[in-house]
Structures are given as structure tokens and as C-alpha cells.
Design a protein around this motif. Structure first.
Motif, PDB file in Angstrom:
ATOM      1  N   THR A  80       0.840  -1.480  -0.289  1.00  0.00           N
ATOM      2  CA  THR A  80       0.355  -0.183   0.491  1.00  0.00           C
ATOM      3  C   THR A  80       0.849   1.508  -0.362  1.00  0.00           C
ATOM      4  OG1 THR A  80      -1.758  -1.458   0.882  1.00  0.00           O
ATOM      5  CG2 THR A  80      -1.856   1.599   1.374  1.00  0.00           C
ATOM      6  N   ALA A  81       1.960   1.187   0.993  1.00  0.00           N
ATOM      7  CA  ALA A  81       2.814   2.513   1.074  1.00  0.00           C
ATOM      8  C   ALA A  81       3.511   3.337  -0.225  1.00  0.00           C
ATOM      9  CB  ALA A  81       3.548   2.166   2.584  1.00  0.00           C
ATOM     10  N   PRO A  82       3.919   1.825  -0.920  1.00  0.00           N
ATOM     11  CA  PRO A  82       4.415   2.451  -2.248  1.00  0.00           C
ATOM     12  C   PRO A  82       3.591   3.538  -3.279  1.00  0.00           C
ATOM     13  CG  PRO A  82       4.726   0.491  -2.125  1.00  0.00           C
ATOM     14  CD  PRO A  82       4.709   0.961  -0.550  1.00  0.00           C
ATOM     15  N   LEU A  83       2.552   3.089  -3.426  1.00  0.00           N
ATOM     16  CA  LEU A  83       1.239   2.964  -4.029  1.00  0.00           C
ATOM     17  C   LEU A  83       0.460   4.659  -3.718  1.00  0.00           C
ATOM     18  CD1 LEU A  83      -0.185  -0.046  -5.184  1.00  0.00           C
ATOM     19  CD2 LEU A  83       1.602   0.831  -5.870  1.00  0.00           C
ATOM     20  N   LEU A  84       1.042   4.691  -2.458  1.00  0.00           N
ATOM     21  CA  LEU A  84       0.246   5.554  -2.305  1.00  0.00           C
ATOM     22  C   LEU A  84       1.052   6.439  -1.746  1.00  0.00           C
ATOM     23  CD1 LEU A  84      -1.401   4.415   1.732  1.00  0.00           C
ATOM     24  CD2 LEU A  84      -2.257   5.485  -0.600  1.00  0.00           C
ATOM     25  N   LEU A  85       2.224   6.914  -2.308  1.00  0.00           N
ATOM     26  CA  LEU A  85       3.542   7.736  -1.923  1.00  0.00           C
ATOM     27  C   LEU A  85       3.288   7.688  -3.909  1.00  0.00           C
ATOM     28  CD1 LEU A  85       6.130   6.495  -0.130  1.00  0.00           C
ATOM     29  CD2 LEU A  85       4.943   9.205   0.330  1.00  0.00           C
ATOM     30  N   ILE A  86       2.864   7.164  -5.110  1.00  0.00           N
ATOM     31  CA  ILE A  86       2.576   7.529  -6.354  1.00  0.00           C
ATOM     32  C   ILE A  86       1.386   8.205  -6.581  1.00  0.00           C
ATOM     33  CG2 ILE A  86       5.545   6.045  -6.717  1.00  0.00           C
ATOM     34  CD1 ILE A  86       2.856   4.373  -8.359  1.00  0.00           C
ATOM     35  N   GLY A  87       1.089   8.463  -6.027  1.00  0.00           N
ATOM     36  CA  GLY A  87      -0.918   9.174  -6.276  1.00  0.00           C
ATOM     37  C   GLY A  87      -1.890   7.824  -6.093  1.00  0.00           C
ATOM     38  N   MET A  88      -2.021   6.363  -6.357  1.00  0.00           N
ATOM     39  CA  MET A  88      -2.611   5.997  -7.017  1.00  0.00           C
ATOM     40  C   MET A  88      -3.879   5.612  -5.462  1.00  0.00           C
ATOM     41  SD  MET A  88      -0.868   2.332  -8.844  1.00  0.00           S
ATOM     42  CE  MET A  88      -2.021   1.442  -9.601  1.00  0.00           C
ATOM     43  N   ASN A  89      -4.308   6.496  -5.415  1.00  0.00           N
ATOM     44  CA  ASN A  89      -5.149   6.678  -4.091  1.00  0.00           C
ATOM     45  C   ASN A  89      -6.444   7.635  -5.198  1.00  0.00           C
ATOM     46  OD1 ASN A  89      -3.138   8.615  -3.403  1.00  0.00           O
ATOM     47  ND2 ASN A  89      -3.758   9.181  -1.680  1.00  0.00           N
ATOM     48  N   ALA A  90      -6.679   7.943  -6.182  1.00  0.00           N
ATOM     49  CA  ALA A  90      -7.436   8.744  -6.539  1.00  0.00           C
ATOM     50  C   ALA A  90      -8.576   8.255  -6.750  1.00  0.00           C
ATOM     51  CB  ALA A  90      -6.739   9.956  -8.165  1.00  0.00           C
ATOM     52  N   PHE A  91     -10.137   8.981  -6.352  1.00  0.00           N
ATOM     53  CA  PHE A  91     -11.275   8.737  -7.127  1.00  0.00           C
ATOM     54  C   PHE A  91     -11.169   8.894  -8.136  1.00  0.00           C
ATOM     55  CE2 PHE A  91     -15.237   9.870  -7.366  1.00  0.00           C
ATOM     56  CZ  PHE A  91     -16.075   9.344  -6.884  1.00  0.00           C
ATOM     57  N   LEU A  92     -11.986   7.847  -8.979  1.00  0.00           N
ATOM     58  CA  LEU A  92     -12.126   7.604 -10.480  1.00  0.00           C
ATOM     59  C   LEU A  92     -12.913   6.479 -10.561  1.00  0.00           C
ATOM     60  CD1 LEU A  92      -8.176   5.750 -11.001  1.00  0.00           C
ATOM     61  CD2 LEU A  92      -9.467   8.493 -11.198  1.00  0.00           C
ATOM     62  N   THR A  93     -14.259   7.000 -11.075  1.00  0.00           N
ATOM     63  CA  THR A  93     -15.298   6.259 -11.215  1.00  0.00           C
ATOM     64  C   THR A  93     -15.548   5.223 -12.708  1.00  0.00           C
ATOM     65  OG1 THR A  93     -16.115   8.230 -12.428  1.00  0.00           O
ATOM     66  CG2 THR A  93     -17.033   8.331 -10.236  1.00  0.00           C
ATOM     67  N   SER A  94     -14.605   5.030 -13.059  1.00  0.00           N
ATOM     68  CA  SER A  94     -14.512   4.431 -14.072  1.00  0.00           C
ATOM     69  C   SER A  94     -13.244   3.168 -13.829  1.00  0.00           C
ATOM     70  CB  SER A  94     -14.391   4.613 -15.880  1.00  0.00           C
ATOM     71  OG  SER A  94     -13.360   6.140 -15.561  1.00  0.00           O
ATOM     72  N   PRO A  95     -12.812   2.563 -13.941  1.00  0.00           N
ATOM     73  CA  PRO A  95     -11.711   1.218 -14.458  1.00  0.00           C
ATOM     74  C   PRO A  95     -10.348   2.132 -15.760  1.00  0.00           C
ATOM     75  CG  PRO A  95     -13.851  -0.388 -14.194  1.00  0.00           C
ATOM     76  CD  PRO A  95     -14.514   1.172 -14.987  1.00  0.00           C
ATOM     77  N   PRO A  96      -9.455   2.057 -15.361  1.00  0.00           N
ATOM     78  CA  PRO A  96      -8.232   2.310 -16.513  1.00  0.00           C
ATOM     79  C   PRO A  96      -8.382   1.595 -17.295  1.00  0.00           C
ATOM     80  CG  PRO A  96      -6.899   0.832 -14.835  1.00  0.00           C
ATOM     81  CD  PRO A  96      -8.532   0.870 -14.601  1.00  0.00           C
ATOM     82  N   GLY A  97      -7.953   1.863 -18.600  1.00  0.00           N
ATOM     83  CA  GLY A  97      -8.463   1.392 -19.961  1.00  0.00           C
ATOM     84  C   GLY A  97      -6.918   1.111 -19.951  1.00  0.00           C
ATOM     85  N   GLY A  98      -5.528   1.481 -19.395  1.00  0.00           N
ATOM     86  CA  GLY A  98      -4.070   1.052 -20.098  1.00  0.00           C
ATOM     87  C   GLY A  98      -3.484   0.984 -18.788  1.00  0.00           C
ATOM     88  N   ILE A  99      -2.233   0.950 -19.114  1.00  0.00           N
ATOM     89  CA  ILE A  99      -1.029   1.305 -17.597  1.00  0.00           C
ATOM     90  C   ILE A  99      -0.750   2.457 -17.740  1.00  0.00           C
ATOM     91  CG2 ILE A  99      -0.116  -1.175 -18.469  1.00  0.00           C
ATOM     92  CD1 ILE A  99       2.169   0.330 -19.663  1.00  0.00           C
ATOM     93  N   MET A 100      -1.748   3.740 -18.188  1.00  0.00           N
ATOM     94  CA  MET A 100      -1.063   4.813 -19.243  1.00  0.00           C
ATOM     95  C   MET A 100      -1.781   5.841 -17.810  1.00  0.00           C
ATOM     96  SD  MET A 100       2.196   5.639 -19.630  1.00  0.00           S
ATOM     97  CE  MET A 100       1.950   7.523 -19.987  1.00  0.00           C
ATOM     98  N   ASP A 101      -3.541   5.054 -17.586  1.00  0.00           N
ATOM     99  CA  ASP A 101      -4.791   5.308 -17.344  1.00  0.00           C
ATOM    100  C   ASP A 101      -4.430   6.147 -15.341  1.00  0.00           C
ATOM    101  OD1 ASP A 101      -5.471   6.235 -19.677  1.00  0.00           O
ATOM    102  OD2 ASP A 101      -6.762   4.751 -19.365  1.00  0.00           O
ATOM    103  N   PRO A 102      -5.271   7.201 -14.893  1.00  0.00           N
ATOM    104  CA  PRO A 102      -5.288   7.081 -13.516  1.00  0.00           C
ATOM    105  C   PRO A 102      -5.552   5.754 -12.590  1.00  0.00           C
ATOM    106  CG  PRO A 102      -5.688   9.267 -14.573  1.00  0.00           C
ATOM    107  CD  PRO A 102      -5.503   8.088 -15.745  1.00  0.00           C
TER     108      PRO A 102
END
Length: 430
Positions: free
Chosen positions: A356-378
Motif C-alpha cells: 500500500t505505502a509505495p502506491l499511496l506515495l505515487i498517487g494511486m489513491n485517486a477517486f476514479l469512477t471508471s476502470p483504467p483503460g491501460g497502463i497510462m490511465d489513472p
């Protein structure tokens, strides 16, 4: 005979009472040691059972969802046929909520009646109409989620017998909901939305689809990077590298990196991948790179251990029939080491899945209402989604947090069980 003559010591009598006492003490110490081990195992299993039981008790209600069968009249005045997505679906939902209680004339009670349906009902109806535009002008029946307070009321989380000032729902709201129950309009099916929906501000609509997709993309990037690099580095260090102070230094640093806290790798990813290279924040690509850095030392150590387990006779026999060094490694040693390598890889990926900790630091805890479409999407990930829900004030997210933990544990158990299967299926004993 001289006074300095040595005398032969008398042999110890193992049948004497003193010998019996010694054996008794040894057997007692042996029994105590076994009891200590057994008590440790029972304690560990008991604590694990308490954890799992508490999660099931708290989170089992999230796997079902209260639905209400509602008739919607899709009037062309509110939903134009040429552009249904721009229709006034809130008006359609408000009319349908009023028709649920035709005997209610008071404006305040009508507003109460409209709160029984989820706030996301207009969006659910819009998506259905856009997918089926031929229903415009017709009356359809859809089962839509109830709002979170009434969902908890139906599941028994809210006690109807409590005084009104200690409940989230009033007596009037309970009476209206019981009217729907008597008419058979309330059902509690399995909550597929927990797996198929993305995150939402409304607990009754929140799901793990975005988090599961984000974790998949991050683990995919992690595997593509760490697997070949880890194997290549391990082969070089074990088979080709000379034994000197520099290789000793590299080995020490690899062992140390395997014990570095994961948050340090998150800081490294934030400084290098985002600030220096300018990669997008919250992207699974960055998350996968950080997890690959964290997993790489473990991959190298596991691969080297697998290579060391191959008997030297395999190498000697291959060299004896004229194989070159790289042929010995690629055609004989590496294939025999694959079971151990795969086992370590899966365990390493399972560890990365729960970080959890490394993903929180790079911002992978945003509120998103749709799944990502690829590795470059939030995107988010399962651990960060659990963190987000645990920090939400709404009561409905309590059960969903426990349910998400159970889903994450399910993935981890599956990955570890698969690693055990691979080891038992392909392992060779020498």
C-alpha cells in the motif's frame, strides 16, 4: 603400587535411580518443547481465525445489495429520442418515486420517498436507456439499488426497535419502506456491483472493478520487468561473476534491498519516475515500476537459490559431452530450476499485490469512477482502495472495506496456493 597410579573411573550405571531421574528430566523437557510448539501453532491459527471471522462478520453484508423494483415511464418529453444521454432522468426518477406511494400527498413525505432510491438511480436509468433507445416512450420496470440507510435497514444493521433519535432513518421512512416490503418490491440479490462497478461516493454503488483492473495492470508491468531482469542478474551472479570484493558488495546490497521498507521504494518512484522522467501520476505504469524495484531483490535471491539447488553433476555431465557454458545453463540448469523460480516469482508478486505505502506515495489513491483503460490511465489498486474506503465517513463503507479485504486475501491465498501447486507438481528431488 605408587600413590600416583591412576585408577580407572567406575562406569556410570544407566540402570540406577540417578540415570532414571536424568532420563525423566530429558523426556519432560522434550514434551515441554513439543507443547510450546503446538501452543504457538494453535495461537497463530486462533488469531488468524479471529481475524477472518471478524472480517466475515463485518463484511458479509456487502456481498448482497438491497434492490427495489421501480416502474419508470421514459417520456419523450424528458428523454429525447435523438439524444437520450441528455435527457432529464432526474425528473423521470422523481415521477417513479412518487408512483411508488400513490397514497402519499404530503410534500415532505414525497421527498422522504425519493430518498429511498439510490442517488445514482438517474445514472443507472440513463445508461440503460442509452443502451436500449427503443424503450423511449414506454414504461419499464428496473430493479435499482436502495440508498445506503435503507440498505442497512433491510440487512438489519440498523435496528428498527431503537428510539427514533438513535437511528439514521425515521419512523416515517421505516413505514414507507415496510410498505414496499409488503408489496414484494424489495429483494436482496448477490451484489455483483461489488466486482463490476468502479468507486462511487454512494456506498450502495461502490465497487472494486477499478481497483482490480489497476492492480492487474501494475502487476503485469511488475512481472514484465522484474522476471527477466531478476533471472538474468541471478544467472550472471551465480554462474559467471568472478568471486571478488565487488561481487560480494553487490550481493550484500541485494540482500539489504530485500529488507528495505516498501515506503522507501515509493519515495524513489516519486522522485525518479514522476519528478525526473515526468511519467503520469497515479498510472499503473509507475506503480508497476515501483513494485518491480521492490520485487527485484527477492527475485534475484530466489533464482540464485533455485540455481544452487541443481546438483553439480548436471553441469559436469553436460560439460563432459561437449556443451558450452551457456548451453549448460540454458538447456540443463535453468529448465531444472524453473519450478523454484516460478514459485518465488508468484510469492513475490503476491507480496507486491498487498503493498500500500509505495502506491499511496505515487498517487494511486485517486477517486476514479471508471476502470483504467491501460497502463497510462489513472488508477487505484486493491490495497489503496481499501485505504480509501476505510477513511470514508459513510457507514456503508465499513462493510465494503471488510469485503474488499476478503477479496484481497482471496487473491493472495490463490496465488500462494498456485505457487505450492507448481512446486509440488514440477519439483525434482535429488
Amino acid at each position: 603400587m605408587s600413590e600416583n597410579t591412576l585408577t580407572t573411573p567406575k562406569p556410570f550405571d544407566w540402570s540406577s535411580p540417578e540415570a532414571a531421574a536424568i532420563r525423566k528430566r530429558r523426556y519432560a523437557a522434550d514434551r515441554r518443547l513439543r507443547l510450546y510448539g503446538l501452543a504457538s501453532i494453535i495461537t497463530a491459527i486462533g488469531l488468524l481465525g479471529i481475524l477472518i471471522a471478524s472480517l466475515i462478520i463485518t463484511g458479509h453484508t456487502a456481498f448482497v445489495q438491497t434492490h427495489i423494483a421501480v416502474e419508470f415511464t421514459v417520456d419523450p418529453e424528458n428523454v429525447p429520442a435523438d439524444d437520450p444521454a441528455s435527457g432529464n432522468f432526474r425528473a423521470v426518477v422523481a415521477d417513479a418515486a412518487q408512483k411508488l406511494f400513490p397514497d402519499v400527498d404530503d410534500a415532505a413525505e414525497q421527498r422522504v420517498a425519493s430518498r429511498i432510491l439510490s442517488n445514482g438511480t438517474p445514472n443507472i436509468l440513463r445508461d440503460y436507456v442509452v443502451a436500449n433507445p427503443e424503450i423511449i416512450g414506454q414504461t419499464i420496470t428496473l430493479k435499482v439499488p436502495a440508498s445506503d440507510p435503507f440498505d442497512q435497514l433491510n440487512k438489519g444493521v440498523i435496528d428498527r426497535d431503537l428510539p427514533e433519535d438513535r437511528r439514521r432513518v425515521s419512523d416515517t421512512e421505516i413505514a414507507l419502506f415496510e410498505t414496499l416490503e409488503e408489496r414484494g418490491l424489495v429483494t436482496t440479490p448477490f451484489n455483483w456491483g461489488l466486482f463490476l462497478n468502479a468507486d462511487s461516493r454512494f456506498p450502495e454503488l461502490a465497487g472494486l472493478a477499478g481497483a482490480i483492473t489497476g492492480s492487474f495492470y501494475a502487476l503485469l508491468v511488475c512481472f514484465v520487468i522484474s522476471f527477466p531482469l531478476g533471472i538474468a542478474a541471478a544467472i550472471y551472479l551465480e554462474e559467471f561473476a568472478p568471486r571478488n570484493r565487488w561481487t560480494d558488495l553487490v550481493e550484500v546490497n541485494i540482500n539489504n534491498l530485500a529488507a528495505v521498507p516498501s515506503i522507501v521504494f515509493g519515495l524513489l518512484g516519486l522522485a525518479v519516475f514522476i519528478q525526473i522522467f515526468g511519467l503520469p501520476r497515479s498510472a499503473p505504469l509507475v506503480g508497476g515500476l515501483v513494485l518491480a524495484l521492490m520485487t527485484l531483490p527477492t527475485m534475484i535471491i530466489v533464482t540464485r537459490a533455485a540455481l544452487k539447488s541443481i546438483p553439480p553433476s548436471i553441469r559436469e555431465a553436460a560439460l563432459g559431452v561437449g556443451a558450452s557454458k551457456h548451453e549448460v545453463i540454458l538447456h540443463h540448469v535453468l529448465p531444472l530450476a524453473v519450478p523454484g523460480i516460478l514459485t518465488g516469482t508468484i510469492i513475490g508478486l503476491a507480496q507486491a499485490l498487498g503493498e500500500t505505502a509505495p502506491l499511496l506515495l505515487i498517487g494511486m489513491n485517486a477517486f476514479l469512477t471508471s476502470p483504467p483503460g491501460g497502463i497510462m490511465d489513472p488508477a487505484t489498486a486493491l490495497p489503496t482502495q481499501i485505504f480509501i474506503w476505510a477513511d470514508s465517513p459513510e457507514r456503508g463503507f465499513v462493510s465494503r472495506t471488510s469485503a474488499a479485504i476478503l477479496v484481497l486475501l482471496g487473491f493472495l491465498i490463490f496465488m500462494n496456493a498456485f505457487a505450492i501447486y507448481l512446486r509440488q507438481r514440477f519439483e525434482r528431488r535429488w
